[in-house]
Design a protein around this motif. Structure first.
Motif, PDB file in Angstrom:
ATOM      1  N   THR A   1      17.153 -42.182  30.965  1.00  0.00           N
ATOM      2  CA  THR A   1      16.543 -43.385  30.415  1.00  0.00           C
ATOM      3  C   THR A   1      17.611 -44.206  29.697  1.00  0.00           C
ATOM      4  OG1 THR A   1      16.032 -42.404  28.272  1.00  0.00           O
ATOM      5  CG2 THR A   1      14.373 -42.136  30.027  1.00  0.00           C
ATOM      6  N   TYR A   2      17.246 -45.433  29.371  1.00  0.00           N
ATOM      7  CA  TYR A   2      18.167 -46.302  28.635  1.00  0.00           C
ATOM      8  C   TYR A   2      18.531 -45.678  27.293  1.00  0.00           C
ATOM      9  CZ  TYR A   2      19.825 -50.019  25.635  1.00  0.00           C
ATOM     10  OH  TYR A   2      20.563 -50.736  24.736  1.00  0.00           O
ATOM     11  N   GLU A   3      17.532 -45.151  26.600  1.00  0.00           N
ATOM     12  CA  GLU A   3      17.771 -44.568  25.279  1.00  0.00           C
ATOM     13  C   GLU A   3      18.735 -43.400  25.361  1.00  0.00           C
ATOM     14  OE1 GLU A   3      14.729 -45.280  26.486  1.00  0.00           O
ATOM     15  OE2 GLU A   3      14.187 -46.944  25.184  1.00  0.00           O
ATOM     16  N   GLU A   4      18.582 -42.534  26.360  1.00  0.00           N
ATOM     17  CA  GLU A   4      19.493 -41.395  26.542  1.00  0.00           C
ATOM     18  C   GLU A   4      20.907 -41.885  26.826  1.00  0.00           C
ATOM     19  OE1 GLU A   4      16.297 -38.187  28.403  1.00  0.00           O
ATOM     20  OE2 GLU A   4      17.476 -39.452  29.741  1.00  0.00           O
ATOM     21  N   PHE A   5      20.995 -42.891  27.698  1.00  0.00           N
ATOM     22  CA  PHE A   5      22.309 -43.444  28.010  1.00  0.00           C
ATOM     23  C   PHE A   5      22.957 -44.024  26.756  1.00  0.00           C
ATOM     24  CE2 PHE A   5      25.036 -47.014  29.079  1.00  0.00           C
ATOM     25  CZ  PHE A   5      25.941 -46.425  29.951  1.00  0.00           C
ATOM     26  N   ALA A   6      22.203 -44.802  25.999  1.00  0.00           N
ATOM     27  CA  ALA A   6      22.738 -45.434  24.790  1.00  0.00           C
ATOM     28  C   ALA A   6      23.184 -44.382  23.785  1.00  0.00           C
ATOM     29  CB  ALA A   6      21.703 -46.362  24.169  1.00  0.00           C
ATOM     30  N   ASP A   7      22.375 -43.352  23.588  1.00  0.00           N
ATOM     31  CA  ASP A   7      22.739 -42.293  22.639  1.00  0.00           C
ATOM     32  C   ASP A   7      24.022 -41.584  23.053  1.00  0.00           C
ATOM     33  OD1 ASP A   7      20.610 -42.764  20.956  1.00  0.00           O
ATOM     34  OD2 ASP A   7      19.347 -41.180  21.824  1.00  0.00           O
ATOM     35  N   SER A   8      24.191 -41.340  24.343  1.00  0.00           N
ATOM     36  CA  SER A   8      25.342 -40.568  24.799  1.00  0.00           C
ATOM     37  C   SER A   8      26.620 -41.407  24.925  1.00  0.00           C
ATOM     38  CB  SER A   8      25.038 -39.895  26.138  1.00  0.00           C
ATOM     39  OG  SER A   8      24.878 -40.867  27.158  1.00  0.00           O
ATOM     40  N   ARG A   9      26.530 -42.692  25.159  1.00  0.00           N
ATOM     41  CA  ARG A   9      27.705 -43.500  25.477  1.00  0.00           C
ATOM     42  C   ARG A   9      28.077 -44.533  24.418  1.00  0.00           C
ATOM     43  NH1 ARG A   9      31.025 -41.454  27.602  1.00  0.00           N
ATOM     44  NH2 ARG A   9      31.935 -43.392  28.286  1.00  0.00           N
ATOM     45  N   LEU A  10      27.258 -44.747  23.420  1.00  0.00           N
ATOM     46  CA  LEU A  10      27.501 -45.814  22.447  1.00  0.00           C
ATOM     47  C   LEU A  10      28.840 -45.646  21.730  1.00  0.00           C
ATOM     48  CD1 LEU A  10      25.946 -48.326  21.808  1.00  0.00           C
ATOM     49  CD2 LEU A  10      24.914 -47.158  19.865  1.00  0.00           C
ATOM     50  N   GLY A  11      29.154 -44.428  21.293  1.00  0.00           N
ATOM     51  CA  GLY A  11      30.416 -44.186  20.585  1.00  0.00           C
ATOM     52  C   GLY A  11      31.624 -44.507  21.454  1.00  0.00           C
ATOM     53  N   ALA A  12      31.598 -44.065  22.691  1.00  0.00           N
ATOM     54  CA  ALA A  12      32.707 -44.313  23.606  1.00  0.00           C
ATOM     55  C   ALA A  12      32.847 -45.807  23.913  1.00  0.00           C
ATOM     56  CB  ALA A  12      32.515 -43.529  24.895  1.00  0.00           C
ATOM     57  N   LEU A  13      31.720 -46.486  24.086  1.00  0.00           N
ATOM     58  CA  LEU A  13      31.767 -47.923  24.344  1.00  0.00           C
ATOM     59  C   LEU A  13      32.323 -48.684  23.143  1.00  0.00           C
ATOM     60  CD1 LEU A  13      28.375 -48.397  26.217  1.00  0.00           C
ATOM     61  CD2 LEU A  13      30.677 -48.636  27.180  1.00  0.00           C
ATOM     62  N   LEU A  14      31.965 -48.252  21.947  1.00  0.00           N
ATOM     63  CA  LEU A  14      32.487 -48.908  20.750  1.00  0.00           C
ATOM     64  C   LEU A  14      33.993 -48.699  20.637  1.00  0.00           C
ATOM     65  CD1 LEU A  14      32.006 -50.552  18.217  1.00  0.00           C
ATOM     66  CD2 LEU A  14      31.454 -48.427  17.014  1.00  0.00           C
ATOM     67  N   ARG A  15      34.462 -47.477  20.898  1.00  0.00           N
ATOM     68  CA  ARG A  15      35.915 -47.229  20.852  1.00  0.00           C
ATOM     69  C   ARG A  15      36.645 -48.099  21.880  1.00  0.00           C
ATOM     70  NH1 ARG A  15      33.857 -42.100  19.989  1.00  0.00           N
ATOM     71  NH2 ARG A  15      34.024 -41.525  22.183  1.00  0.00           N
ATOM     72  N   TYR A  16      36.072 -48.207  23.061  1.00  0.00           N
ATOM     73  CA  TYR A  16      36.663 -49.054  24.106  1.00  0.00           C
ATOM     74  C   TYR A  16      36.695 -50.518  23.664  1.00  0.00           C
ATOM     75  CZ  TYR A  16      37.129 -51.410  28.615  1.00  0.00           C
ATOM     76  OH  TYR A  16      37.544 -52.229  29.635  1.00  0.00           O
ATOM     77  N   ALA A  17      35.609 -50.979  23.079  1.00  0.00           N
ATOM     78  CA  ALA A  17      35.534 -52.370  22.626  1.00  0.00           C
ATOM     79  C   ALA A  17      36.535 -52.633  21.500  1.00  0.00           C
ATOM     80  CB  ALA A  17      34.114 -52.707  22.182  1.00  0.00           C
ATOM     81  N   VAL A  18      36.736 -51.668  20.623  1.00  0.00           N
ATOM     82  CA  VAL A  18      37.728 -51.835  19.553  1.00  0.00           C
ATOM     83  C   VAL A  18      39.114 -51.984  20.156  1.00  0.00           C
ATOM     84  CG1 VAL A  18      38.873 -50.668  17.621  1.00  0.00           C
ATOM     85  CG2 VAL A  18      36.394 -50.710  17.743  1.00  0.00           C
ATOM     86  N   MET A  19      39.398 -51.204  21.180  1.00  0.00           N
ATOM     87  CA  MET A  19      40.700 -51.324  21.835  1.00  0.00           C
ATOM     88  C   MET A  19      40.861 -52.682  22.513  1.00  0.00           C
ATOM     89  SD  MET A  19      42.231 -48.668  20.950  1.00  0.00           S
ATOM     90  CE  MET A  19      43.717 -48.858  21.899  1.00  0.00           C
ATOM     91  N   LEU A  20      39.789 -53.222  23.055  1.00  0.00           N
ATOM     92  CA  LEU A  20      39.847 -54.542  23.685  1.00  0.00           C
ATOM     93  C   LEU A  20      40.057 -55.650  22.655  1.00  0.00           C
ATOM     94  CD1 LEU A  20      36.946 -54.472  26.314  1.00  0.00           C
ATOM     95  CD2 LEU A  20      39.404 -54.458  26.776  1.00  0.00           C
ATOM     96  N   THR A  21      39.263 -55.614  21.597  1.00  0.00           N
ATOM     97  CA  THR A  21      39.248 -56.724  20.652  1.00  0.00           C
ATOM     98  C   THR A  21      40.258 -56.585  19.528  1.00  0.00           C
ATOM     99  OG1 THR A  21      37.560 -55.683  19.266  1.00  0.00           O
ATOM    100  CG2 THR A  21      36.793 -57.107  21.065  1.00  0.00           C
ATOM    101  N   GLY A  22      40.558 -55.352  19.143  1.00  0.00           N
ATOM    102  CA  GLY A  22      41.455 -55.145  18.017  1.00  0.00           C
ATOM    103  C   GLY A  22      40.765 -55.341  16.679  1.00  0.00           C
ATOM    104  N   ASP A  23      39.448 -55.490  16.690  1.00  0.00           N
ATOM    105  CA  ASP A  23      38.700 -55.743  15.464  1.00  0.00           C
ATOM    106  C   ASP A  23      37.356 -55.028  15.549  1.00  0.00           C
ATOM    107  OD1 ASP A  23      38.083 -57.265  12.957  1.00  0.00           O
ATOM    108  OD2 ASP A  23      36.555 -58.141  14.270  1.00  0.00           O
ATOM    109  N   LEU A  24      37.059 -54.191  14.559  1.00  0.00           N
ATOM    110  CA  LEU A  24      35.829 -53.405  14.588  1.00  0.00           C
ATOM    111  C   LEU A  24      34.582 -54.277  14.617  1.00  0.00           C
ATOM    112  CD1 LEU A  24      34.334 -50.703  14.453  1.00  0.00           C
ATOM    113  CD2 LEU A  24      34.513 -50.839  11.963  1.00  0.00           C
TER     114      LEU A  24
END
Length: 160
Positions: free
Chosen positions: A2-25
């Motif tokens: 489900t979307y909720e399961e996906f979000a729970d499992s991948r949110l941390g990794a996506l945030l780390r990836y986004a920080v690397m892209l943007t350089g700003d939390l």
């Protein structure tokens, strides 16, 4: 999944990836939030793909590229840069106290002197226009401004 399961499992990794892209939390958090809203709205398509994780990462990357294309981000980030002249951490209490002190000093001035200062330094009017507004001679305007500045200087020296 489900979307909720996906979000729970991948949110941390996506945030780390986004920080690397943007350089700003903070920008990264906004980017992930916007992307996850789009993922939720298109969850059937995302879940039906060969690699939902790769699909969402691509969505996030495209969102980042579109974000970088927009001029608003560059303007916000340029304004958010610290002032090189003011390297000391900013304290709002100090600024408020200084502003109150200046207002107090201005309040002690005679009204005509105060008005002359405001017209000169805030409204950026020439002496002739100030004289017209105040209904006095140009010499009186210059005298009023000179006396007001002398009074403010004396108050500043006294305060230190």
């Amino acid at each position: 999944m489900t979307y909720e399961e996906f979000a729970d499992s991948r949110l941390g990794a996506l945030l780390r990836y986004a920080v690397m892209l943007t350089g700003d939390l903070h920008t990264a958090q906004d980017l992930v939030q916007d992307t996850m809203v789009r993922v939720q709205l298109n969850w059937r398509r995302v879940a039906g793909s060969d690699s939902p994780d790769g699909y969402v990462r691509k969505m996030l990357t495209n969102q980042f590229i579109d974000l970088r294309r927009g001029s608003w981000l560059r303007r916000v980030l340029l304004r958010a840069e610290p002032d090189p002249v003011r390297a000391v951490p900013f304290d709002h209490a100090d600024e408020t106290a200084e502003r109150d002190r200046v207002w107090g000093m201005l309040a002690k001035l005679p009204r005509q002197q105060r008005a002359a200062l405001v017209l000169r330094y805030y409204e950026d009017l020439p002496d002739a226009d100030i004289a017209e507004v105040l209904g006095c001679a140009v010499g009186t305007v210059r005298s009023s401004i000179s006396r007001a500045l002398a009074t403010l200087r004396a108050d500043l020296v006294e305060a230190r």
